[in-house]
Design a protein around this motif. Structure first.
Motif, PDB file in Angstrom:
ATOM      1  N   LEU A 281       0.842  -1.138  -0.146  1.00  0.00           N
ATOM      2  CA  LEU A 281      -0.025   0.115  -0.169  1.00  0.00           C
ATOM      3  C   LEU A 281       0.779   1.177   0.174  1.00  0.00           C
ATOM      4  O   LEU A 281       0.768   2.103  -0.685  1.00  0.00           O
ATOM      5  CB  LEU A 281      -0.844   0.029   1.262  1.00  0.00           C
ATOM      6  CG  LEU A 281      -2.231  -1.212   1.295  1.00  0.00           C
ATOM      7  CD1 LEU A 281      -2.919  -1.190   2.715  1.00  0.00           C
ATOM      8  CD2 LEU A 281      -3.103  -1.126   0.077  1.00  0.00           C
ATOM      9  N   SER A 282       1.903   1.238   0.820  1.00  0.00           N
ATOM     10  CA  SER A 282       2.674   2.285   0.819  1.00  0.00           C
ATOM     11  C   SER A 282       3.548   2.556  -0.464  1.00  0.00           C
ATOM     12  O   SER A 282       3.713   3.739  -0.765  1.00  0.00           O
ATOM     13  CB  SER A 282       3.867   2.297   1.891  1.00  0.00           C
ATOM     14  OG  SER A 282       3.210   2.199   3.330  1.00  0.00           O
ATOM     15  N   ARG A 283       3.797   1.526  -0.999  1.00  0.00           N
ATOM     16  CA  ARG A 283       4.510   1.478  -2.387  1.00  0.00           C
ATOM     17  C   ARG A 283       3.662   2.185  -3.699  1.00  0.00           C
ATOM     18  O   ARG A 283       3.891   3.092  -4.408  1.00  0.00           O
ATOM     19  CB  ARG A 283       4.967   0.258  -3.189  1.00  0.00           C
ATOM     20  CG  ARG A 283       5.695   0.322  -4.194  1.00  0.00           C
ATOM     21  CD  ARG A 283       6.638  -0.965  -4.685  1.00  0.00           C
ATOM     22  NE  ARG A 283       7.425  -1.088  -5.802  1.00  0.00           N
ATOM     23  CZ  ARG A 283       8.662  -0.728  -5.385  1.00  0.00           C
ATOM     24  NH1 ARG A 283       9.230  -0.513  -4.454  1.00  0.00           N
ATOM     25  NH2 ARG A 283       9.246  -0.765  -6.381  1.00  0.00           N
ATOM     26  N   LEU A 284       2.180   1.986  -3.476  1.00  0.00           N
ATOM     27  CA  LEU A 284       1.343   2.281  -4.368  1.00  0.00           C
ATOM     28  C   LEU A 284       1.102   3.990  -4.176  1.00  0.00           C
ATOM     29  O   LEU A 284       0.966   4.522  -4.863  1.00  0.00           O
ATOM     30  CB  LEU A 284       0.053   1.504  -4.144  1.00  0.00           C
ATOM     31  CG  LEU A 284       0.108   0.157  -4.777  1.00  0.00           C
ATOM     32  CD1 LEU A 284      -1.325  -0.552  -4.509  1.00  0.00           C
ATOM     33  CD2 LEU A 284       0.196   0.328  -6.202  1.00  0.00           C
ATOM     34  N   LEU A 285       0.969   4.334  -2.673  1.00  0.00           N
ATOM     35  CA  LEU A 285       1.007   5.562  -2.395  1.00  0.00           C
ATOM     36  C   LEU A 285       2.070   6.402  -3.092  1.00  0.00           C
ATOM     37  O   LEU A 285       1.944   7.417  -3.280  1.00  0.00           O
ATOM     38  CB  LEU A 285       1.064   5.851  -0.945  1.00  0.00           C
ATOM     39  CG  LEU A 285       1.096   7.117  -0.357  1.00  0.00           C
ATOM     40  CD1 LEU A 285      -0.323   7.968  -0.786  1.00  0.00           C
ATOM     41  CD2 LEU A 285       1.227   7.078   0.890  1.00  0.00           C
ATOM     42  N   ALA A 286       3.319   5.863  -2.739  1.00  0.00           N
ATOM     43  CA  ALA A 286       4.536   6.383  -3.439  1.00  0.00           C
ATOM     44  C   ALA A 286       4.488   6.669  -4.913  1.00  0.00           C
ATOM     45  O   ALA A 286       4.885   7.767  -5.287  1.00  0.00           O
ATOM     46  CB  ALA A 286       5.910   5.716  -2.974  1.00  0.00           C
TER      47      ALA A 286
END
Length: 332
Positions: free
Chosen positions: A224-229
């Motif tokens: 999820l954090s990678r998608l946010l980045a």
């Protein structure tokens, strides 16, 4: 915390000196001088006493090996001095060409100038501040070996480009005219470099440590954090291209938040991995402070984050709108 105030005071005083040399903002420059010098002196005293002295006592009590390593004391010594300048000779274990203030470490740690401070030779390598496998990196053949991996350089460039690009997006949002145009172009260049370096660094990290991708698969928060980045990076680049500065800045914030969280989830719990023996890696569990210290740190963090949030809100309220550079010369 006090050290950060020292740094901020130096920045404020430096800005005042710049204004004075340029003949700008006379009244504000005088205020900068008063605040910078006053806060700098007060925080410098706090760094030395009581916070610095208390930190030395904690190190002497709970991490004597770390205290010896910090001060370059290979041998135990009565009346141990604080080393101002010196080059550790790891192979022969002296300090080359040291400049020492006698007895000062003994005083800081034990409040007497004649107390005995243990040296690194008193501790086994496995109990020292550096794992034995990492110590081997320093002592093997008498010098460093693989202490810096080739992909550390691009990682540093990636971080620098992201930070400078983020600052440029903020300046593009809060300014107009020539400053806005130059900031927007600079942000586009730096975030373009970030977009190019990111997949390269991901591949390089996988080559160095293939277990990172396994950790990424096991942790949904990392995905999820990678998608946010990724969404933040795209938003920043698109916002810069169509001149939507606020959208670019918010996208930049999302990118930095996402990349920090995904990196933490990726490497956890090994914060400093040993390349020779996984069991010697520094982890969040093996290197954490005692429960009492963590509780104290959490309380100070709550105070610090409240002060930081108040500062940000106040700063944004005081500087509403956009800055327009004066004609003929730019004040910022």
């Amino acid at each position: 915390m006090a050290a950060s105030v020292v740094t901020a005071s130096l920045v404020v005083a430096t800005v005042r000196a710049y204004y004075a040399l340029q003949g700008l903002h006379g009244d504000r420059a005088r205020w900068f001088h008063r605040i910078g010098v006053t806060a700098g002196i007060a925080s410098s005293l706090l760094v030395a006493f009581p916070t610095g002295v208390y930190q030395a006592k904690l190190l002497a009590r709970y991490q004597p090996a770390a205290l010896a390593a910090m001060e370059g004391h290979f041998e135990s010594e009565t009346g141990a001095g604080i080393v101002m300048i010196g080059r550790p000779n790891v192979r022969e274990r002296p300090l080359d060409n040291p400049i020492v203030i006698p007895g000062f470490v003994s005083f800081l740690a034990y409040v007497t100038f004649h107390s005995n401070v243990k040296g690194l030779t008193e501790f086994p390598e496995t109990a020292g501040p550096i794992p034995s496998s990492s110590s081997t990196l320093l002592s093997h053949h008498g010098g460093p070996r693989h202490a810096v991996h080739p992909h550390h350089g691009p990682r540093g460039l990636f971080a620098l480009a992201a930070i400078v690009g983020h600052g440029a997006t903020f300046l593009a949002w809060k300014s107009a005219g020539p400053v806005h145009d130059r900031s927007r172009r600079a942000a586009g260049w730096f975030y373009g470099a970030v977009a190019g370096l990111w997949p390269v660094l991901t591949a390089a990290s996988w080559l160095v440590n293939a277990t990172l991708l396994d950790a990424l698969r096991r942790r949904p928060l990392a995905w999820l954090s990678r998608l946010l980045a990724m969404a933040g990076l795209v938003s920043a680049l698109v916002g810069l291209r169509i001149d939507r500065s606020l959208g670019a800045f918010l996208g930049s914030c999302a990118f930095l938040a996402g990349i920090l969280v995904v990196t933490t989830a990726w490497v956890f719990p090994a914060m400093l991995r040993s390349i020779t023996d996984e069991s010697a890696s520094l982890t969040a569990y093996s290197s954490s402070a005692a429960a009492g210290g963590l509780a104290t740190a959490l309380r100070w963090w709550a105070i610090g984050i409240s002060l930081a949030a108040t500062y940000v809100v106040t700063l944004f309220r005081l500087h509403r709108g956009k800055v327009v550079a004066p004609r003929g010369r730019e004040g910022y």
